[in-house]
Design an enzyme around this catalytic site. Structure first.
Site, mmCIF file in Angstrom:
data_model
loop_
_atom_site.group_PDB
_atom_site.id
_atom_site.type_symbol
_atom_site.label_atom_id
_atom_site.label_comp_id
_atom_site.label_asym_id
_atom_site.label_seq_id
_atom_site.Cartn_x
_atom_site.Cartn_y
_atom_site.Cartn_z
ATOM 1 C CB CYS A 199 -0.926 0.006 1.217
ATOM 2 S SG CYS A 199 -0.027 0.172 2.775
ATOM 3 C CB CYS A 204 3.769 -0.700 2.464
ATOM 4 S SG CYS A 204 2.442 -1.418 3.446
#
Length: 80
Positions: free
Chosen positions: A13, A16
């Protein structure tokens, strides 16, 4: 000196990816030899006891879960 192993645990994501970018920035700022890996496998992430991503592991030790650390925060962890 042994190369450090930095792992970003997360499914890829935006948070991340930001954590990975911040980790790379922190490593560069400290001029460290480090390998940065992005672990996206949910089973592998769960095996490490991480329930909220993104998480950061330094040399297989999970040091942060569920938040995006700043490059400065990561530098402190790398120096510890």
């Amino acid at each position: 000196m042994e190369t450090m192993k930095i792992e970003v645990l997360g499914t890829g994501c935006k948070k991340c990816q930001q954590l990975e970018a911040n980790a790379r920035e922190a490593i560069a700022a400290l001029a460290l030899e480090a390998e940065v890996l992005h672990i996206t496998d949910p089973i592998e992430i769960a095996k490490r006891g991480v329930m909220s991503t993104p998480a950061l592991a330094i040399n297989s030790q999970v040091v942060s879960k569920g938040k995006v650390l700043t490059p400065t925060e990561i530098q402190h962890l790398l120096k510890a």
